[in-house]
Motif scaffolding. Sequence first.
Motif, PDB file in Angstrom:
ATOM      1  N   PHE A   1       0.734  -1.167   0.069  1.00 55.36           N
ATOM      2  CA  PHE A   1      -0.136   0.083   0.164  1.00 55.36           C
ATOM      3  C   PHE A   1       0.827   1.300  -0.120  1.00 55.36           C
ATOM      4  O   PHE A   1       0.687   2.227  -0.635  1.00 55.36           O
ATOM      5  CB  PHE A   1      -0.909  -0.041   1.150  1.00 55.36           C
ATOM      6  CG  PHE A   1      -1.914   1.009   1.165  1.00 55.36           C
ATOM      7  CD1 PHE A   1      -2.863   1.260   0.157  1.00 55.36           C
ATOM      8  CD2 PHE A   1      -1.941   1.881   2.189  1.00 55.36           C
ATOM      9  CE1 PHE A   1      -3.815   2.349   0.166  1.00 55.36           C
ATOM     10  CE2 PHE A   1      -2.983   2.817   2.342  1.00 55.36           C
ATOM     11  CZ  PHE A   1      -3.947   3.303   1.490  1.00 55.36           C
ATOM     12  N   ILE A   2       1.833   1.372   0.800  1.00 53.88           N
ATOM     13  CA  ILE A   2       2.864   2.450   0.925  1.00 53.88           C
ATOM     14  C   ILE A   2       3.559   2.595  -0.406  1.00 53.88           C
ATOM     15  O   ILE A   2       3.563   3.802  -1.004  1.00 53.88           O
ATOM     16  CB  ILE A   2       3.665   2.416   2.096  1.00 53.88           C
ATOM     17  CG1 ILE A   2       2.898   2.349   3.426  1.00 53.88           C
ATOM     18  CG2 ILE A   2       4.676   3.465   2.061  1.00 53.88           C
ATOM     19  CD1 ILE A   2       2.134   3.508   3.706  1.00 53.88           C
ATOM     20  N   ASP A   3       3.975   1.389  -0.903  1.00 54.97           N
ATOM     21  CA  ASP A   3       4.744   1.640  -2.277  1.00 54.97           C
ATOM     22  C   ASP A   3       3.719   2.120  -3.425  1.00 54.97           C
ATOM     23  O   ASP A   3       4.297   3.144  -4.146  1.00 54.97           O
ATOM     24  CB  ASP A   3       5.279   0.135  -2.648  1.00 54.97           C
ATOM     25  CG  ASP A   3       6.408  -0.073  -1.833  1.00 54.97           C
ATOM     26  OD1 ASP A   3       7.040   0.916  -0.890  1.00 54.97           O
ATOM     27  OD2 ASP A   3       6.945  -1.223  -1.724  1.00 54.97           O
ATOM     28  N   TRP A   4       2.432   1.662  -3.518  1.00 52.13           N
ATOM     29  CA  TRP A   4       1.538   2.091  -4.449  1.00 52.13           C
ATOM     30  C   TRP A   4       1.271   3.885  -4.161  1.00 52.13           C
ATOM     31  O   TRP A   4       1.392   4.405  -5.094  1.00 52.13           O
ATOM     32  CB  TRP A   4       0.109   1.370  -4.227  1.00 52.13           C
ATOM     33  CG  TRP A   4      -0.956   2.140  -4.974  1.00 52.13           C
ATOM     34  CD1 TRP A   4      -0.990   1.791  -6.274  1.00 52.13           C
ATOM     35  CD2 TRP A   4      -1.944   2.870  -4.529  1.00 52.13           C
ATOM     36  NE1 TRP A   4      -1.983   2.588  -6.779  1.00 52.13           N
ATOM     37  CE2 TRP A   4      -2.803   3.348  -5.750  1.00 52.13           C
ATOM     38  CE3 TRP A   4      -2.074   3.406  -3.403  1.00 52.13           C
ATOM     39  CZ2 TRP A   4      -3.647   4.115  -5.583  1.00 52.13           C
ATOM     40  CZ3 TRP A   4      -3.205   4.346  -3.280  1.00 52.13           C
ATOM     41  CH2 TRP A   4      -4.111   4.540  -4.230  1.00 52.13           C
ATOM     42  N   TRP A   5       1.007   4.210  -2.836  1.00 51.58           N
ATOM     43  CA  TRP A   5       0.748   5.521  -2.351  1.00 51.58           C
ATOM     44  C   TRP A   5       1.832   6.524  -2.921  1.00 51.58           C
ATOM     45  O   TRP A   5       1.665   7.487  -3.751  1.00 51.58           O
ATOM     46  CB  TRP A   5       0.615   5.435  -1.067  1.00 51.58           C
ATOM     47  CG  TRP A   5      -0.407   6.765  -0.519  1.00 51.58           C
ATOM     48  CD1 TRP A   5      -0.620   7.971  -1.175  1.00 51.58           C
ATOM     49  CD2 TRP A   5      -1.190   6.775   0.693  1.00 51.58           C
ATOM     50  NE1 TRP A   5      -1.715   8.671  -0.389  1.00 51.58           N
ATOM     51  CE2 TRP A   5      -1.758   8.080   0.715  1.00 51.58           C
ATOM     52  CE3 TRP A   5      -1.080   6.001   1.671  1.00 51.58           C
ATOM     53  CZ2 TRP A   5      -2.439   8.629   1.876  1.00 51.58           C
ATOM     54  CZ3 TRP A   5      -1.629   6.523   2.835  1.00 51.58           C
ATOM     55  CH2 TRP A   5      -2.563   7.858   3.069  1.00 51.58           C
TER      56      TRP A   5
END
Length: 106
Positions: free
Chosen positions: A19-23
Motif C-alpha cells: 500500500f505504501i509503495d503504491w501510494w
Amino acid sequence: MYNLVLLAARPPEWTHERFIDWWRGDHAELTRRLPGLRAWRHTDIDAAFEPRSECWDGLSVLSFDTADDLRKALRSPEWAEAVAQVGDMRGRRIAVMGGELEMHAG
C-alpha cells in the motif's frame, strides 16, 4: 496554507508495504499533478500510540494556498484521474479540510 488531510488504511488483501509503495509510487505520480498543489507530506504509519488508533497505514497532507485553490483541484481532471485509480480498492479513509496554523517552528 489550506490542507486536505487524508488518513488511510490499505485494502484488506494488501500488505502495508504494498500500500505504501503504491501510494508513494503510482498514486503519487497522479497526485503531484494536481493544479495549485503547493506541498505534499506523507507519513508511513508504523505504530499506533494507543489501541483505538491501530489499523491505519498512512497520512497525507496536501497543501494549497487557499480553500478555493483546493476546491478547484478537487474539480480538476487530475483529481478525477487519481480517484479513478483508487477505484474500488476497499480500503478505509478519513478526509478532512482546513486552514493550517504553524504552532511551533523548532
